[in-house]
Write an enzyme that holds these catalytic residues in place. Structure first.
Site, PDB file in Angstrom:
ATOM      1  N   ASP A 107      42.348  84.823  41.900  1.00 45.26           N
ATOM      2  CA  ASP A 107      42.872  85.818  42.828  1.00 45.26           C
ATOM      3  C   ASP A 107      44.392  85.668  42.856  1.00 45.26           C
ATOM      4  OD1 ASP A 107      43.870  87.192  45.012  1.00 45.26           O
ATOM      5  OD2 ASP A 107      42.267  86.598  46.373  1.00 45.26           O
TER       6      ASP A 107
ATOM      7  N   PHE B 115      41.508  83.384  51.246  1.00 49.84           N
ATOM      8  CA  PHE B 115      41.529  84.775  51.688  1.00 49.84           C
ATOM      9  C   PHE B 115      41.448  85.664  50.457  1.00 49.84           C
ATOM     10  CE2 PHE B 115      43.508  88.810  52.718  1.00 49.84           C
ATOM     11  CZ  PHE B 115      42.823  89.161  53.876  1.00 49.84           C
TER      12      PHE B 115
ATOM     13  N   LYS C 285      49.458  93.990  45.562  1.00 51.16           N
ATOM     14  CA  LYS C 285      50.721  93.728  46.235  1.00 51.16           C
ATOM     15  C   LYS C 285      51.932  94.078  45.372  1.00 51.16           C
ATOM     16  CE  LYS C 285      49.067  90.301  49.598  1.00 51.16           C
ATOM     17  NZ  LYS C 285      49.269  91.079  50.820  1.00 51.16           N
TER      18      LYS C 285
END
Length: 406
Positions: free
Chosen positions: A223, A138, A252
Site C-alpha cells: 500500500d 490504514f 494521493k
C-alpha cells in the site's frame, strides 16, 4: 447571487464525519494558502500527502485546462488517450505490466484485495482466502479495506466484517511468519505506516514477507497510497527498500491533488480480473489521466527526488534543534517528506492541541494518532517556507507549553 457560507454551516448541513478546522481555505499557491478572511498559512499538510507539487502548480493547471476543453468523461465502456499514456508511464517507471485506475487509495486497495482473493481462489480453491495485515495499519474506509486496517475503533461499529483477515504487530516478522501458510492469499503492508504513526518498515521485515509470500504462493501487496510518487525520495518506497511487491496501490500524490488512484501489478496476476469482475464509473477518466501524467513527468526525475531527500535532512535538522530546546519529542522519524514527531510520554494525547496552536500561528499540519505530529508538505517546498513554517511551529509549541496546556 452566490450564497455566503461560514464554517458553522458545516455543522448544520454536513454529515458529521469530520471536525474540520475553524477556518475555510479559499485559495493557495505553492506551499502557501489563504483562508476566506485573507489569513495566510504555510502548508505542511499537503492535502494529506496529496498535493505533491503544492497548490495551483502552473503545469498541472495547464494539463487540466487543456484536457477539460477536449473531453471530461466517457465511462468504462470506452478508453482514452491520457489514461493510456499514464498507464504506460507507470509501467515504464515500475515493476508493473498492468494498471487499473480508480478514484482513491481506498478503491485501489479494495481492488488489490479483491484481486488477491480471486487469484487465491483460482489457484488454490476457496480455502486459499486468508489475508494478513498489520496492527495500526490504514488501507481505506470501505468495509473490506477498513477490515484490513489494523485499527479496530474504525471497523467494529460496522460488523459483521469480511472474514479471514488476520493482524500481527508491524515490523514483527516472526509473528507474521507464523500466520503465512498455504491458506494465505495475500499480505498487505505499508512500507511506512502513515496514519499509524509514521513508522518506517525495517528492510529485513519487508524482505522476509517477500520470501514467505513466494514460499506459499501468496501475493505481497504494498500500500503506497501515502508513500508513492516521490514522497519518500524514491518514486515508490519499494525502490528505497529493494523489495518488489506483486501488487502496488497508489493515489494521493499521483494526481497532485486531483482525485485518482491506481493498482499496479504484473501481466500474469492482472489477468485474474477479467471483463466484468471489477470496475468503476469514474476511474481512469481523461482529466485524471492528463493531470496524473504531468505529475509523473515532473516528479520522476533525479533532480526532484534528490531534492526530496535534501529537504528531508533540512526538516530533520531543524526539528532536532527545536526538540533540543523544548524536549517535546520522544522520536523524530520517517522517510523523505513524510515525517513524524512522536511526543514524549508526559505529553501523550496532545498532538491535536499542538495542531490547533499551529493553525493559530498560520501553519497547517497533520497528526498521525493522538501522540504523533505529521509533516507531509509539497515535494518542492522552498527552503524559506520550511524555515518560516518551522518557526511558526516552534512558536506554537512554546505557546502551548507556556500556557501549561501540555
Amino acid at each position: 447571487m452566490t450564497q455566503s457560507v461560514t464554517r458553522e454551516d458545516f455543522d448544520t448541513w454536513m454529515v458529521p464525519l469530520y471536525a474540520p478546522a475553524p477556518f475555510i481555505p479559499d485559495r493557495g499557491f505553492g506551499s502557501r494558502l489563504w483562508d476566506k478572511e485573507g489569513k495566510e498559512y504555510i502548508d505542511f499538510a499537503g492535502g494529506i500527502a496529496a498535493n505533491a507539487l503544492g497548490h495551483a502548480h502552473p503545469a498541472l493547471r495547464q494539463a487540466l485546462e487543456q484536457q477539460a476543453a477536449k473531453l471530461w468523461h466517457t465511462g468504462n465502456g470506452y478508453t482514452n488517450e491520457p489514461i493510456l499514456r499514464l498507464a504506460k508511464q507507470l509501467i515504464d517507471a515500475t515493476f508493473a505490466e498492468r494498471a487499473f485506475f480508480c478514484n482513491s487509495g481506498a478503491e485501489a486497495n479494495e481492488a488489490a484485495l479483491k484481486l488477491a482473493r480471486k487469484y487465491g481462489h483460482d489457484r488454490g480453491g476457496p480455502e486459499k482466502s486468508a489475508i494478513l495485515a498489520f496492527d495500526r495499519a490504514f488501507h481505506g474506509r470501505t468495509l473490506f479495506t477498513v477490515s484490513a486496517g489494523g485499527q479496530p475503533a474504525w471497523s467494529r461499529d460496522f460488523a459483521p466484517l469480511p472474514p479471514d483477515i488476520h493482524h500481527v504487530p508491524y515490523n514483527d516478522l516472526e509473528a507474521a511468519a507464523k500466520l503465512i501458510d498455504d491458506r494465505t492469499c495475500a499480505v498487505i503492508v505499508e512500507p511506512v505506516q502513515g496514519e499509524g504513526g509514521v513508522i518506517p518498515a525495517r528492510r529485513e521485515f519487508l524482505a522476509g514477507l517477500r520470501e514467505r509470500c513466494d514460499r506459499h504462493d501468496a501475493l505481497l501487496i504494498f500500500d503506497e497510497v501515502q508513500t508513492g510518487v516521490g514522497r519518500t525520495g524514491s518514486l515508490y518506497a519499494y525502490m528505497h527498500y529493494g523489495v518488489t511487491p506483486d501488487v502496488l496501490t497508489s493515489a494521493k500524490a499521483l494526481g497532485g491533488g486531483f482525485p485518482v488512484g491506481a493498482m499496479l501489478t504484473t501481466d500474469v496476476i492482472g489477468r485474474t480480473l477479467g471483463v466484468g469482475t471489477h470496475g468503476t464509473t469514474w476511474g481512469g477518466n481523461p482529466l485524471a489521466g492528463a493531470v496524473g501524467g504531468r505529475v509523473l513527468e515532473l516528479v520522476n526525475t533525479p533532480e526532484l527526488l534528490e531534492g526530496v531527500r535534501q529537504r528531508h535532512q533540512h526538516f530533520i535538522t531543524r526539528l532536532q534543534a527545536i526538540n533540543a530546546r523544548l524536549a517535546l519529542f520522544r522520536e523524530i522519524r520517517g522517510l523523505g517528506l513524510l515525517i513524524g514527531c512522536e511526543l514524549r510520554p508526559e505529553y501523550a494525547g496532545q498532538a491535536k492541541t499542538i495542531l490547533r496552536a499551529a493553525a493559530a500561528e498560520g501553519l497547517m499540519m497533520l497528526v498521525a494518532g493522538p501522540d504523533v505530529l505529521r509533516f507531509a508538505p509539497s515535494l518542492i517546498i522552498d527552503e524559506q517556507d520550511i524555515d518560516e513554517g518551522l518557526e511558526r511551529f516552534e512558536h506554537a509549541c512554546r505557546n502551548v507549553v507556556g500556557e501549561g496546556r501540555l
